[in-house]
Design a protein around this motif. Structure first.
Motif, mmCIF file in Angstrom:
data_model
loop_
_atom_site.group_PDB
_atom_site.id
_atom_site.type_symbol
_atom_site.label_atom_id
_atom_site.label_comp_id
_atom_site.label_asym_id
_atom_site.label_seq_id
_atom_site.Cartn_x
_atom_site.Cartn_y
_atom_site.Cartn_z
ATOM 1 N N TYR A 102 3.343 -0.895 5.122
ATOM 2 C CA TYR A 102 2.736 -0.996 3.779
ATOM 3 C C TYR A 102 1.236 -1.238 3.893
ATOM 4 O O TYR A 102 0.433 -0.581 3.208
ATOM 5 C CB TYR A 102 3.415 -2.134 3.010
ATOM 6 N N TYR A 103 0.836 -2.166 4.757
ATOM 7 C CA TYR A 103 -0.592 -2.471 4.902
ATOM 8 C C TYR A 103 -1.366 -1.244 5.370
ATOM 9 O O TYR A 103 -2.474 -0.975 4.879
ATOM 10 C CB TYR A 103 -0.778 -3.617 5.889
ATOM 11 N N LEU A 104 -0.814 -0.507 6.314
ATOM 12 C CA LEU A 104 -1.520 0.670 6.828
ATOM 13 C C LEU A 104 -1.688 1.728 5.744
ATOM 14 O O LEU A 104 -2.751 2.349 5.630
ATOM 15 C CB LEU A 104 -0.751 1.240 8.022
ATOM 16 N N LEU A 105 -0.649 1.953 4.937
ATOM 17 C CA LEU A 105 -0.736 2.971 3.887
ATOM 18 C C LEU A 105 -1.718 2.556 2.791
ATOM 19 O O LEU A 105 -2.494 3.391 2.296
ATOM 20 C CB LEU A 105 0.649 3.216 3.292
ATOM 21 N N VAL A 106 -1.701 1.287 2.403
ATOM 22 C CA VAL A 106 -2.643 0.826 1.381
ATOM 23 C C VAL A 106 -4.076 0.890 1.909
ATOM 24 O O VAL A 106 -5.005 1.271 1.179
ATOM 25 C CB VAL A 106 -2.282 -0.598 0.915
ATOM 26 N N ALA A 107 -4.268 0.524 3.181
ATOM 27 C CA ALA A 107 -5.609 0.626 3.775
ATOM 28 C C ALA A 107 -6.090 2.072 3.771
ATOM 29 O O ALA A 107 -7.258 2.352 3.464
ATOM 30 C CB ALA A 107 -5.594 0.077 5.200
ATOM 31 N N ALA A 108 -5.198 3.008 4.093
ATOM 32 C CA ALA A 108 -5.569 4.428 4.063
ATOM 33 C C ALA A 108 -5.948 4.853 2.651
ATOM 34 O O ALA A 108 -6.909 5.616 2.456
ATOM 35 C CB ALA A 108 -4.413 5.281 4.583
ATOM 36 N N ALA A 109 -5.221 4.353 1.649
ATOM 37 C CA ALA A 109 -5.535 4.696 0.258
ATOM 38 C C ALA A 109 -6.919 4.197 -0.140
ATOM 39 O O ALA A 109 -7.720 4.932 -0.720
ATOM 40 C CB ALA A 109 -4.473 4.103 -0.665
#
Length: 483
Positions: A102-109
């Motif tokens: 989740y953290y990686l995907l939100v950071a990418a966003a």
């Protein structure tokens, strides 16, 4: 108003969910967490609904957010099942791995939002974000990470897993602060995203602080309510109509030294000595090397920021805001320097005065924005046609000046003709219409320390070029005017 209704409905759902989570706090665990799970599972679908409803120009960032929230919901479900069944998963658990995803995907966003809103490198905003992040990181280390890592009863894998959450939250907060402090549209969407990530950092840190405090107990109801709000804020951001232009770059830059920005940076910089003072009052002083290092790093960051501000102020003072050329003030200083150098060395200094022909007709016939467009295009062509070491400046209004050190009369006349031909070579497109633009050029060459004489002679030649019919070059010397 109709475009805001989905957001209002979602806010009502969140309010009801928080209320029921509080009312069910004394019931069976699986019943009590139902409102939390409903908000957690619904949020990714709410984000997708907002994307479908408002159709932002670039959807990738919002799809990353939805995917991240879906992982978060699945991990929440696994955590609830584990708590209910009293599972003995070794940390990191499968749920932890999904939370990390989740953290990686939100950071990418958030990174996508930043790159869309501010293409290229925005160093001042990055430094501001680092100052705030370093201050928040210091608090996180002192009150969460250091007590957690010093707990000898926790196995190493549990320490590393639990420590990862505030670190990842801090990473997201750094990106969120960078998003806010960069260029781009402001508004509810931006602040809802920032609020979600900041609240997530605060709640995760509070959760860890209560679990590691001596005699402390996790207040599940309060933390669940705050987590629900943090998750739901991203859904609210997606449902707001502002997402349609959220990641669109704007020509209006964020004020570089606004009172709010200065206040945030001041609080961040004072955090290190403030923490040391508070800990001293409590009788538990923080290690001197830690605070000294923190103060040193933030001092260097602020110094870099001040250096950037000074450089930006200098550039603004000598750069024309419309055309990007040098200003008349810069030209005057450069001309004085070159004339003095020419008087010592015997080399000639050339000056071109250039005026856009019939510019008033352009403004009157097409409007001032069209006139500004013509000035920018003429500036670009003048800059492209001159060599390195030549000073191209906007002298005032529709008049430009070109300072040419070490230039003989014949070379200057050749340059003047090249600039005239380059400007008149192609029409300028204005609102779908092609407009022919020409310039008149006055040139003068001088070997001596008097810049005023050189300016006078170039002006005299420019007047002659306009008198002779415009769209031509005239070379003037102190004792002659030649065509």
């Amino acid at each position: 108003m109709r475009s805001l209704r989905p957001g209002i409905v979602w806010l009502i759902v969140l309010t009801i969910g928080v209320l029921f989570r509080v009312l069910l706090r004394d019931h069976l665990y699986l019943v009590a967490v139902i409102p939390y799970m409903l908000v957690s599972v619904a949020t990714p679908f709410v984000i997708l609904a907002g994307v479908r409803l408002h159709r932002p120009a670039h959807r990738a960032g919002w799809l990353f957010l939805a995917a991240g929230q879906l992982l978060y919901a699945v991990a929440d479900g696994m955590t609830v099942a584990d708590d209910y069944l009293s599972g003995e998963f070794l940390e990191p658990t499968p749920a932890d791995l999904l939370y990390f995803g989740y953290y990686l995907l939100v950071a990418a966003a958030v990174l996508l939002f930043i790159r869309r809103r501010t293409p290229g490198w925005d160093l001042p905003s990055a430094i501001d974000a680092l100052v705030v992040a370093f201050s928040a990181g210091l608090l996180s280390w002192i009150y969460v990470l250091e007590p957690l890592t010093s707990d000898s009863e926790l196995p190493l894998n549990a320490k590393l897993t639990q420590s990862a959450y505030p670190v990842l939250d801090l990473m997201l907060l750094i990106l969120a602060v960078r998003l806010v402090m960069g260029a781009g549209t402001r508004g509810p969407v931006l602040y809802l995203v920032l609020g979600s990530l900041a609240l997530m950092l605060g709640v995760d840190s509070a959760y860890l602080a209560t679990t590691i405090a001596e005699g402390g107990a996790v207040i599940e109801t309060s933390l669940d309510c705050l987590w629900m709000i943090s998750i739901a804020l991203l859904g609210s951001a997606a449902l707001h109509p502002g997402i349609s232009n959220f990641d669109r770059r704007t020509d209006t830059a964020v004020p570089d030294a606004s009172p709010i920005r200065l206040a945030v940076l001041a609080v961040a910089v004072l955090m290190a000595p403030g923490v040391q003072f508070l800990e001293w009052l409590r009788g538990d002083p923080v290690g001197v090397p830690l605070i000294s290092g923190a103060c040193a790093v933030m001092f260097l960051l602020v110094l870099a920021r001040m250096s950037g501000l000074v450089a930006a102020q200098r550039r603004a003072a000598v750069t024309d805001g419309l055309t990007g050329l040098h200003t008349r003030r810069y030209l005057a200083e450069a001309l004085t320097t070159e004339c003095r150098r020419a008087a010592r060395s015997g080399h000639a200094v050339g000056l071109l005065m250039i005026d856009v022909d019939h510019f008033k007709r352009i403004n009157d016939g097409y409007g001032h924005p069209a006139g500004d467009q013509v000035l920018r295009e003429v500036s670009r062509r003048l800059k492209a046609a001159t060599r390195a070491g030549t000073v191209v400046a906007r002298y005032g209004g529709e008049e430009f000046a070109v300072l040419c050190p070490h230039t003989a009369p014949r070379e200057l006349q050749s340059l003047a003709e090249r600039l005239r031909a380059e400007t008149a070579g192609l029409p300028v497109e204005i609102g779908g219409e092609l407009l022919s633009v020409t310039v008149s050029v006055g040139a003068a060459v001088l070997t001596g320390p008097d810049p005023e004489t050189l300016i006078h002679q170039a002006d005299k030649a420019l007047y002659q070029a306009k008198t002779d019919g415009r769209n031509r070059c005239v070379l003037s010397t102190p004792d002659q005017v030649s065509h």
